[in-house]
Design a protein around this motif. Sequence first.
Motif, short mmCIF file in Angstrom:
data_model
loop_
_atom_site.label_atom_id
_atom_site.label_comp_id
_atom_site.label_asym_id
_atom_site.label_seq_id
_atom_site.Cartn_x
_atom_site.Cartn_y
_atom_site.Cartn_z
N UNK A 1 0.86 -1.19 0.00
CA UNK A 1 0.00 0.00 0.00
C UNK A 1 0.89 1.24 0.00
N UNK A 2 0.67 2.13 -0.95
CA UNK A 2 1.38 3.41 -0.94
C UNK A 2 0.34 4.52 -1.00
N UNK A 3 0.75 5.74 -1.16
CA UNK A 3 -0.16 6.87 -1.15
C UNK A 3 -1.31 6.73 -2.15
N UNK A 4 -2.53 6.52 -1.65
CA UNK A 4 -3.71 6.50 -2.53
C UNK A 4 -3.82 5.26 -3.41
N UNK A 5 -2.90 4.34 -3.24
CA UNK A 5 -2.97 3.18 -4.13
C UNK A 5 -2.35 1.94 -3.53
N UNK A 6 -2.43 0.85 -4.27
CA UNK A 6 -1.82 -0.40 -3.82
C UNK A 6 -1.28 -1.13 -5.06
N UNK A 7 -0.09 -1.70 -4.90
CA UNK A 7 0.44 -2.57 -5.96
C UNK A 7 0.20 -4.01 -5.51
N UNK A 8 -0.33 -4.79 -6.42
CA UNK A 8 -0.63 -6.20 -6.09
C UNK A 8 0.11 -7.10 -7.08
N UNK A 9 0.78 -8.12 -6.54
CA UNK A 9 1.46 -9.11 -7.38
C UNK A 9 0.68 -10.42 -7.28
N UNK A 10 0.12 -10.84 -8.40
CA UNK A 10 -0.73 -12.04 -8.39
C UNK A 10 -0.09 -13.15 -9.21
N UNK A 11 -0.04 -14.35 -8.64
CA UNK A 11 0.32 -15.52 -9.45
C UNK A 11 -0.87 -15.91 -10.31
N UNK A 12 -0.70 -16.90 -11.17
CA UNK A 12 -1.82 -17.30 -12.02
C UNK A 12 -3.04 -17.71 -11.17
#
Length: 549
Positions: free
Chosen positions: A525-536
């Motif tokens: 989670x960063x400012x105003x957003x989120x990075x998500x790493x998804x496997x298959x």
Amino acid sequence: MTGHLERPDWYRDAVVYTLNVRTFNDSDGDGWGDFQGLIDRLPYLDELGVDCLWLRPFYPSPLRDNGYDVADYYAVDERVGTMADFEAFIDAADDHGMRVLTDLVLNHTSTEHEWFQRAREDPFSEYHDYYLWTSHVEEAYNTMNIFPEFEDGVWSYDDVAEKHYFHQFYGHQPDLNVANPAVQEELFSILEFWLERGVDGFRIDAAHPMTLPKGHNATELEDPHWLFREMKRRARAVKHDAVLLAEADDEPHRLHEYFADGEAFDVLFNFVGNSHLTYGIGVKDTWPLHRMFDLLPEPSDTVWWANFLRNHDEWNLLKLPHETLEHAREYFRRGEGEEDSWVFGRGHRLRLADLYDGDHDRIAMAHSLLLSLPGTPIVFSGDEIGMGADLSLPERFAVRTPMQWDDSENAGFSTADADDLVLPVNDDDRFGFHHINVASQRDDPDSLLNRVSAAIEARHRCPEVAHGFFEVLDTGHKDVWAHRFHLDDSVLLTVHSFADEPRETVLEFDAPVGEQVLGDADYHVQDGGVTVWLDDCEYLWLRGDRDAW
Ligand code: NOJ
């Protein structure tokens, strides 16, 4: 009963499970599932997280359409139990905090129903006008039969009445003349009877065909939805929070009529959603989901969908664009000749596990997405363990084989001789009970069963889904779907990857930290957003508190 099921709109929070008593669990070894057997399995359903059961028809019936050919609306088929067994089941379900919906088939009866028998024997009987007859079939209104592979049309000759009678489904299912006030009164009485016996509402079968023109002169109800409004009024007079769920596979622009601004149906099956959602996940593309949301009226106080991935019928693809339907016909097709999965020119008699090639990651992800969508999710019995179709069985029986409990004889469904079973258990090399069963998945935390159960639990913990403000998010990938809910200070984000390979996506997320409600994907989670790493086929439900800045 858990608190959320006490609200008058309890169906919005409920996770529904649909089963056929005849094929769920046999308690007395006669080869037929029964109410006592179902009672014995309620702890399983409770553990799975089910809040509400929708029982498919259990009334006396010649079973030429799986019980959707009712011979007596006021009784229980003696092969599945007695009325006392039914009442014991209602009490036991209540002890487990489960609501119960039953199936009501009011568009037609079986030809074996006493009304039809009296109608055909005596043209002056009051029952004659319960049905629709013609002595001049060549001049009569004609339309497509709903089972075109098996029926030439909508008129069949009855040699006792010496007339033709009208039927939109099989010839053994004569349509009721729902414009006749005496028939309408019968329908209301049936509703009242079962509510008085403790059910919480009904799935109204064939609601769309009930409204269509019928009979020699194509008679239409002056106000077709009056019937449904009146059903609701009569049902609510018996039980203040009784629910009416419509099987109305009508055109999207007409669906709002079935809700009648809160005066008729509470919920409609999302057939548009079913074809688009299940197709999109299968072909690893999210465009069908965008299209589904474009086509449907938005959920509101008076509009609500029952979402599902598969049901006990063919997977009907008619709501897809024509070229997509053609693609789906070939892409998912299994079997040849008599074993062809394609049926009625519109769908596949396959289960979810067949459509997704037995891939439990994809099936689990599909259930997580189903449970995260606005609407009431319905789980089709057996899909939670990945049961497959038996295409050697005729027609839709392929997807209706008995529940696979364990790898003992008859899949733990019954102790009867295999020849005496209501339907054979699936024992094929891939989806048969030796490979796919409840017992083998129960203790494995990564099993499909436990992943589906975890997704149901997540749904219970997230009132945002049923009550929050819903928005679809841009993920930057055609095979990753994300949406978000806001409810008071809470934000719930759910992300599902349809891809066969890893994906990274950056999404709007307006809370300082995330609580991982479901899924193991990594995120930041960063400012105003989120990075998500998804496997298959991975998924993530993330909740944040906007007040915590
Ligand atoms: C819809 C039911 O789901 C299906 O199984 C049945 O054949 C038709 N209605 C006719 O009752």
